[in-house]
Design an enzyme around this catalytic site. Structure first.
Site, mmCIF file in Angstrom:
data_model
loop_
_atom_site.group_PDB
_atom_site.id
_atom_site.type_symbol
_atom_site.label_atom_id
_atom_site.label_comp_id
_atom_site.label_asym_id
_atom_site.label_seq_id
_atom_site.Cartn_x
_atom_site.Cartn_y
_atom_site.Cartn_z
ATOM 1 N N GLY A 232 20.382 -104.717 16.361
ATOM 2 C CA GLY A 232 20.112 -103.824 17.604
ATOM 3 C C GLY A 232 21.399 -104.402 18.585
ATOM 4 N N ASN B 243 23.904 -102.647 19.168
ATOM 5 C CA ASN B 243 24.190 -101.310 20.061
ATOM 6 C C ASN B 243 22.945 -101.114 20.898
ATOM 7 O OD1 ASN B 243 26.373 -99.576 18.796
ATOM 8 N ND2 ASN B 243 25.428 -100.198 17.135
ATOM 9 N N ILE C 261 15.591 -91.848 6.814
ATOM 10 C CA ILE C 261 16.020 -90.395 6.968
ATOM 11 C C ILE C 261 14.841 -89.716 7.468
ATOM 12 C CG2 ILE C 261 16.113 -88.225 5.634
ATOM 13 C CD1 ILE C 261 18.019 -90.140 3.587
ATOM 14 N N LEU C 262 14.925 -88.794 8.321
ATOM 15 C CA LEU C 262 14.008 -88.358 9.171
ATOM 16 C C LEU C 262 13.800 -86.847 8.801
ATOM 17 C CD1 LEU C 262 15.416 -89.505 12.645
ATOM 18 C CD2 LEU C 262 13.205 -90.280 11.730
ATOM 19 N N ASN D 213 22.574 -90.237 17.417
ATOM 20 C CA ASN D 213 22.633 -91.264 16.290
ATOM 21 C C ASN D 213 24.248 -91.819 16.525
ATOM 22 O OD1 ASN D 213 22.025 -92.908 13.977
ATOM 23 N ND2 ASN D 213 23.114 -91.099 12.887
ATOM 24 N N HIS E 77 27.272 -93.260 13.860
ATOM 25 C CA HIS E 77 27.412 -93.447 12.617
ATOM 26 C C HIS E 77 29.015 -94.316 12.479
ATOM 27 C CE1 HIS E 77 27.534 -92.417 8.077
ATOM 28 N NE2 HIS E 77 28.681 -91.989 8.489
ATOM 29 N N SER F 223 31.344 -92.572 15.438
ATOM 30 C CA SER F 223 30.959 -91.231 15.941
ATOM 31 C C SER F 223 29.528 -91.361 16.441
ATOM 32 C CB SER F 223 31.018 -90.015 14.992
ATOM 33 O OG SER F 223 32.295 -90.120 14.109
ATOM 34 N N THR G 138 20.936 -83.479 13.844
ATOM 35 C CA THR G 138 20.267 -82.000 13.476
ATOM 36 C C THR G 138 19.629 -82.383 11.924
ATOM 37 O OG1 THR G 138 22.285 -81.567 12.440
ATOM 38 C CG2 THR G 138 21.926 -80.813 14.657
ATOM 39 N N LEU H 260 21.966 -84.360 7.399
ATOM 40 C CA LEU H 260 22.208 -85.891 7.585
ATOM 41 C C LEU H 260 23.621 -86.133 8.285
ATOM 42 C CD1 LEU H 260 21.006 -88.627 7.140
ATOM 43 C CD2 LEU H 260 21.862 -88.680 4.977
ATOM 44 N N ASP H 261 23.940 -86.946 8.921
ATOM 45 C CA ASP H 261 25.235 -87.217 9.686
ATOM 46 C C ASP H 261 25.805 -85.932 10.100
ATOM 47 O OD1 ASP H 261 24.536 -89.938 9.399
ATOM 48 O OD2 ASP H 261 25.117 -90.071 7.352
HETATM 49 C C1 GRF Z 1 25.881 -99.631 13.284
HETATM 50 O O1 GRF Z 1 27.183 -99.950 12.433
HETATM 51 C C2 GRF Z 1 25.450 -97.923 13.272
HETATM 52 O O2 GRF Z 1 26.919 -97.483 13.186
HETATM 53 C C3 GRF Z 1 24.766 -97.850 12.210
HETATM 54 O O3 GRF Z 1 24.117 -99.108 11.893
HETATM 55 C C4 GRF Z 1 24.672 -99.937 12.546
HETATM 56 C C5 GRF Z 1 23.501 -100.828 13.594
HETATM 57 O O4 GRF Z 1 23.933 -102.043 14.004
HETATM 58 N N1 GRF Z 1 24.128 -96.663 12.444
HETATM 59 P P1 GRF Z 1 23.380 -102.723 15.160
HETATM 60 O O5 GRF Z 1 21.935 -103.015 14.667
HETATM 61 O O6 GRF Z 1 23.350 -101.971 16.393
HETATM 62 O O7 GRF Z 1 23.883 -104.140 15.267
#
Ligand code: GRF
Length: 213
Positions: free
Chosen positions: A12, A14, A92-93, A107, A109, A136, A141, A144-145
């Site tokens: 977490g 991010n 995957i949703l 999301n 990626h 990115s 949608t 996927l990605d």
């Molecule tokens: C990130 O690298 C993101 O690109 C990917 O999952 C990772 C999450 O990292 N989708 P964190 O849990 O936010 O540290």
């Protein structure tokens, strides 16, 4: 104030970057809930530390993807979100779920989409001898990605880089572009349309906005 729900499966970091940006008023919104499919996700501790509602919905307790996603949708809807942020949510949703949240589900990626969809992006960027890699933020949608890109953060690949160094650089840029994208959405400056992403009424290119290197 816009209402932000964040879905996680792990560390977490991010999520933390987004919480920090809301608490310092860079984003006109607040994280109203954090939901994890894993009980041991450290991001839950981060939510607790910031007095944010948090909940575990363990996908293993459901017989199939459809029933898990239906529960997830119900729980998210109860928080009445303006933005639903996938931040390292490793599931995957279903199409049903994605379509329910169309235009508000985003999301991050770890690649410069449309390059390197899927897993092992850092190794694949090295193997392909790319000069640049990055992350990115995109609308989700059913592909996927594959949803339209809002913003990309490029990082240069240097001769001495390996998977770990590249991963660290990409993570650092993620912590800048993800709060930035959430801010733009909360400010109603970014919308998803049939053609892609509009930024202040202008159509963005396939790469979205580019964060300066
Ligand atoms: C990130 O690298 C993101 O690109 C990917 O999952 C990772 C999450 O990292 N989708 P964190 O849990 O936010 O540290």
């Amino acid at each position: 104030m816009k209402r932000i729900v964040v879905l996680i499966s792990g560390s977490g970091s991010n999520l933390q970057a987004i919480i920090d940006a809301t608490e310092s008023n860079q984003i006109p919104g607040q994280v109203v809930a954090v939901i994890s499919n894993k009980a041991d996700a450290y991001g839950l501790t981060r939510a607790k530390q910031h007095n944010i509602a948090h909940q575990v919905i363990d996908h293993k307790a459901f017989p199939d993807r459809e029933s898990f996603d239906a529960k997830l949708q119900e729980v998210i809807d109860a928080f009445n979100p303006d933005v639903v942020v996938l931040a390292g949510f490793m599931r995957i949703l279903t199409q049903q779920f994605v379509e329910h949240f169309t235009g508000k589900l985003i999301n991050i990626h770890p690649s410069l989409l449309p390059k390197f969809k899927g897993l092992d992006t850092h190794q694949r960027a090295l193997d392909a001898k790319e000069s640049y890699h990055g992350a990115s933020v995109h609308f989700v949608t059913p592909e996927l990605d594959g949803g339209p890109v809002i913003v990309q953060g490029p990082v240069a690949i240097l001769a001495e880089d390996n998977v770990d160094s590249l991963k660290a650089k990409v993570h650092k840029i993620e912590h800048q572009i993800y709060p930035y994208a959430v801010k733009l959405i909360c400010e109603d400056k970014i919308t998803m349309t049939a053609e892609g992403v509009h930024y202040q009424q202008q159509q963005l290119p396939e790469t979205g906005l580019v964060h300066e290197v």
